[in-house]
Design an enzyme around this catalytic site. Structure first.
Site, PDB file in Angstrom:
ATOM      1  N   CYS A 165       0.754  -1.345  -0.096  1.00 34.78           N
ATOM      2  CA  CYS A 165      -0.147   0.050  -0.115  1.00 34.78           C
ATOM      3  C   CYS A 165       0.875   1.264  -0.069  1.00 34.78           C
ATOM      4  O   CYS A 165       0.407   2.351  -0.124  1.00 34.78           O
ATOM      5  CB  CYS A 165      -0.923  -0.030   1.133  1.00 34.78           C
ATOM      6  SG  CYS A 165      -1.820  -1.491   1.313  1.00 34.78           S
ATOM      7  N   HIS A 305      -2.267   7.614   6.785  1.00 37.59           N
ATOM      8  CA  HIS A 305      -2.669   6.340   6.252  1.00 37.59           C
ATOM      9  C   HIS A 305      -4.138   6.059   6.560  1.00 37.59           C
ATOM     10  O   HIS A 305      -5.179   5.319   5.723  1.00 37.59           O
ATOM     11  CB  HIS A 305      -1.779   5.380   6.540  1.00 37.59           C
ATOM     12  CG  HIS A 305      -1.639   3.987   5.987  1.00 37.59           C
ATOM     13  ND1 HIS A 305      -1.725   3.804   4.392  1.00 37.59           N
ATOM     14  CD2 HIS A 305      -1.878   2.612   6.354  1.00 37.59           C
ATOM     15  CE1 HIS A 305      -1.854   2.897   3.903  1.00 37.59           C
ATOM     16  NE2 HIS A 305      -2.165   1.780   5.374  1.00 37.59           N
ATOM     17  N   GLU A 316      -0.574   4.913  14.423  1.00 38.85           N
ATOM     18  CA  GLU A 316      -0.218   6.179  13.502  1.00 38.85           C
ATOM     19  C   GLU A 316      -0.050   7.624  14.262  1.00 38.85           C
ATOM     20  O   GLU A 316       0.445   8.271  14.156  1.00 38.85           O
ATOM     21  CB  GLU A 316      -1.034   6.244  12.098  1.00 38.85           C
ATOM     22  CG  GLU A 316      -0.556   7.479  11.186  1.00 38.85           C
ATOM     23  CD  GLU A 316      -1.130   7.370  10.076  1.00 38.85           C
ATOM     24  OE1 GLU A 316      -0.693   8.114   8.862  1.00 38.85           O
ATOM     25  OE2 GLU A 316      -2.184   6.686   9.702  1.00 38.85           O
ATOM     26  N   LYS A 337      -9.586   8.055   3.398  1.00 39.74           N
ATOM     27  CA  LYS A 337      -9.731   6.729   2.885  1.00 39.74           C
ATOM     28  C   LYS A 337     -11.186   6.506   3.857  1.00 39.74           C
ATOM     29  O   LYS A 337     -11.945   5.857   3.144  1.00 39.74           O
ATOM     30  CB  LYS A 337      -8.936   5.619   3.585  1.00 39.74           C
ATOM     31  CG  LYS A 337      -7.475   5.301   3.011  1.00 39.74           C
ATOM     32  CD  LYS A 337      -6.786   4.324   3.529  1.00 39.74           C
ATOM     33  CE  LYS A 337      -5.388   4.175   2.858  1.00 39.74           C
ATOM     34  NZ  LYS A 337      -4.546   5.052   3.087  1.00 39.74           N
ATOM     35  N   HIS A 342      -9.746   2.001   0.492  1.00 40.09           N
ATOM     36  CA  HIS A 342      -8.236   1.677   0.387  1.00 40.09           C
ATOM     37  C   HIS A 342      -7.934   1.478  -0.706  1.00 40.09           C
ATOM     38  O   HIS A 342      -8.306   0.365  -1.259  1.00 40.09           O
ATOM     39  CB  HIS A 342      -8.065   0.993   1.539  1.00 40.09           C
ATOM     40  CG  HIS A 342      -6.532   0.683   1.732  1.00 40.09           C
ATOM     41  ND1 HIS A 342      -5.587   1.578   1.158  1.00 40.09           N
ATOM     42  CD2 HIS A 342      -5.686   0.031   2.718  1.00 40.09           C
ATOM     43  CE1 HIS A 342      -4.295   0.953   1.301  1.00 40.09           C
ATOM     44  NE2 HIS A 342      -4.462   0.232   2.597  1.00 40.09           N
ATOM     45  N   PHE A 403       1.794  -3.516   3.940  1.00 44.33           N
ATOM     46  CA  PHE A 403       2.162  -4.744   4.458  1.00 44.33           C
ATOM     47  C   PHE A 403       3.604  -5.032   4.099  1.00 44.33           C
ATOM     48  O   PHE A 403       4.100  -4.865   3.093  1.00 44.33           O
ATOM     49  CB  PHE A 403       1.294  -5.906   3.507  1.00 44.33           C
ATOM     50  CG  PHE A 403      -0.145  -6.112   4.089  1.00 44.33           C
ATOM     51  CD1 PHE A 403      -0.581  -5.474   5.131  1.00 44.33           C
ATOM     52  CD2 PHE A 403      -0.971  -6.989   3.646  1.00 44.33           C
ATOM     53  CE1 PHE A 403      -2.097  -5.203   5.705  1.00 44.33           C
ATOM     54  CE2 PHE A 403      -2.294  -6.909   4.036  1.00 44.33           C
ATOM     55  CZ  PHE A 403      -2.956  -6.184   4.990  1.00 44.33           C
TER      56      PHE A 403
END
Length: 417
Positions: A165, A305, A316, A337, A342, A403
């Site tokens: 991502c 994110h 975060e 998002k 996403h 990831f």
């Protein structure tokens, strides 16, 4: 050596909120959700039955049928977004030095639809290997930057970045570095993804990563909300034209913002879970701010994110507070998002567009779908809940994490000549 200055001169977007930059930005500013029941396949047996699909998109409005058949949907999105960005930048293809223009593109998975179709077709057949002759080129992640370069004749640096991502933010970082090192005059960069298919939804369901709020898809993506239960899968593409400042000025280009710095790091922790205290995020934010030669007090806005996952959102925020200290209470923070879902490898591209548009337009897009405060998240932070806020933004950061523990941050600033 003296590094060149890099600016953004063109934007293109194909998103769940609109198939061009204007529609996309207007929907963000209004707080519109792009989530809805999936239309592309029968979801009866799937735990998640909704996504943020691209809507009313007909590739034949943009690409000849014969050529379109040679491309995966992932490349369709990328080609259309990049075409808009190149047009928006006003690049005169008869005058620019194409040897000095490159394409650096990000995708987390690439030709997922093609791969699924070809493998399913073979498995359902009689064992005879009847594969589409374009199976491999349609599937590979680097084909989209290749296709863009072929269409326009751009012969500069050309490759794809893959970091889940974080892929398209890595592409932007590389493009920024190549230009400021003097290796290109301009680079078309961004990312695309087309994963709203059976194997995409099924795979992320198996990871327990997706929201299963099937009764109300539009409120399913809930970054920072106490009751968030996973992300909403999205698709589409974002494209930006990054250009060396003097090159842009010489041709009278519109400048949206300046790219001031970039950071990259790794969590070195887990294949899918973020570090609970955000250690890798602390590193990447410090790297990006240092690279931009700024102080934390210079930051006005962070597009996070913010995927709407229990661990990721809180980690975060903790990292942002560690890096910014008391100044964290003076900035705006939001997760777009909550509206787009996403977009995996394309997330960084469309979110970087959202981030630089805050500078250009003076509007902070909201984090929609906030209903219940999370006791793990400091309530004094301005997470821009539910409604856009007006603000003069001089410096903004876009975060994306992938990831494998990949972290990237891009710093944009108002261009002041």
């Amino acid at each position: 050596m003296e590094l060149k200055r890099v600016v953004v001169t063109g934007i293109g977007a194909v998103t769940p909120l609109g198939n061009n930059k204007t529609d996309y930005w207007n929907a963000l500013a209004k707080g519109v959700s792009g989530a809805a029941p999936i239309t592309r396949f029968d979801t009866e047996k799937f735990r998640t039955k909704f996504a943020c699909e691209v809507k009313d998109f007909n590739v034949l409005d943009f690409i000849d049928r014969k050529e379109a058949r040679k491309m995966d949907l992932n490349s369709h999105y990328g080609m259309v977004a990049s075409d808009e960005a190149i047009t928006d930048a006003g690049l005169d293809l008869d005058k620019v030095n194409k040897d000095r223009i490159g394409v650096i593109w990000g995708s987390g998975i690439g030709g997922f639809t093609t791969f699924q179709e070809e493998v399913v077709g073979f498995a359902n057949g009689d064992g005879t290997p009847r594969f589409n002759p374009f199976f491999v080129p349609k599937m590979i992640l680097d084909i989209t930057p290749g296709l863009i370069s072929i269409k326009y004749g751009f012969r500069g640096p050309n490759f794809a970045t893959v970091s889940a991502c974080a892929s398209s933010n890595n592409a932007l970082s590389d493009a920024f570095n190549y230009i400021r090192l003097g290796k290109a005059n301009a680079i078309i960069t961004g990312g695309s993804e087309a994963s709203v298919i059976e194997s995409g939804i099924g795979g992320f369901n198996a990871l327990k990563a997706l929201s299963e709020r099937n009764d109300d898809p539009t409120t399913a993506s809930r970054p920072y909300d106490k009751d968030r239960d996973g992300f909403v899968l999205g698709e589409g593409s974002g494209a930006l034209v990054l250009e060396e400042l003097e090159h842009a000025k010489a041709r009278g280009a519109k400048i949206y913002a300046e790219v001031l710095g970039a950071g990259m790091s790794a969590d070195a922790y887990h294949i899918t879970a973020p570090h609970p205290e955000g250690e890798g995020i602390v590193i990447v934010l410090n790297e990006a701010i240092s690279d931009a030669q700024l102080k934390v007090e210079d930051i006005d806005y962070i597009n996070t994110h913010g995927t709407s996952t229990p661990l990721g959102d809180s980690g975060e925020v903790k990292a942002i507070q560690k890096v910014l200290g008391e100044h964290a209470y003076n900035i705006n923070i939001s997760s777009t998002k909550s509206m787009t879902g996403h977009l995996l490898g394309a997330a960084g591209a469309i979110e970087s567009i959202a981030t630089l548009m805050t500078i250009d337009q003076g509007i902070i897009p909201p984090t929609i779908n906030h209903f219940t405060d999370d006791p793990e998240i400091d309530p004094k932070l301005n997470l821009t809940f539910n409604e856009a806020q007006k603000r003069d933004v001089n410096v903004a950061i876009s975060n994306t994490f992938g990831f494998g523990g990949h972290n990237t941050s891009i710093v944009f600033g108002k261009y002041n000549g």
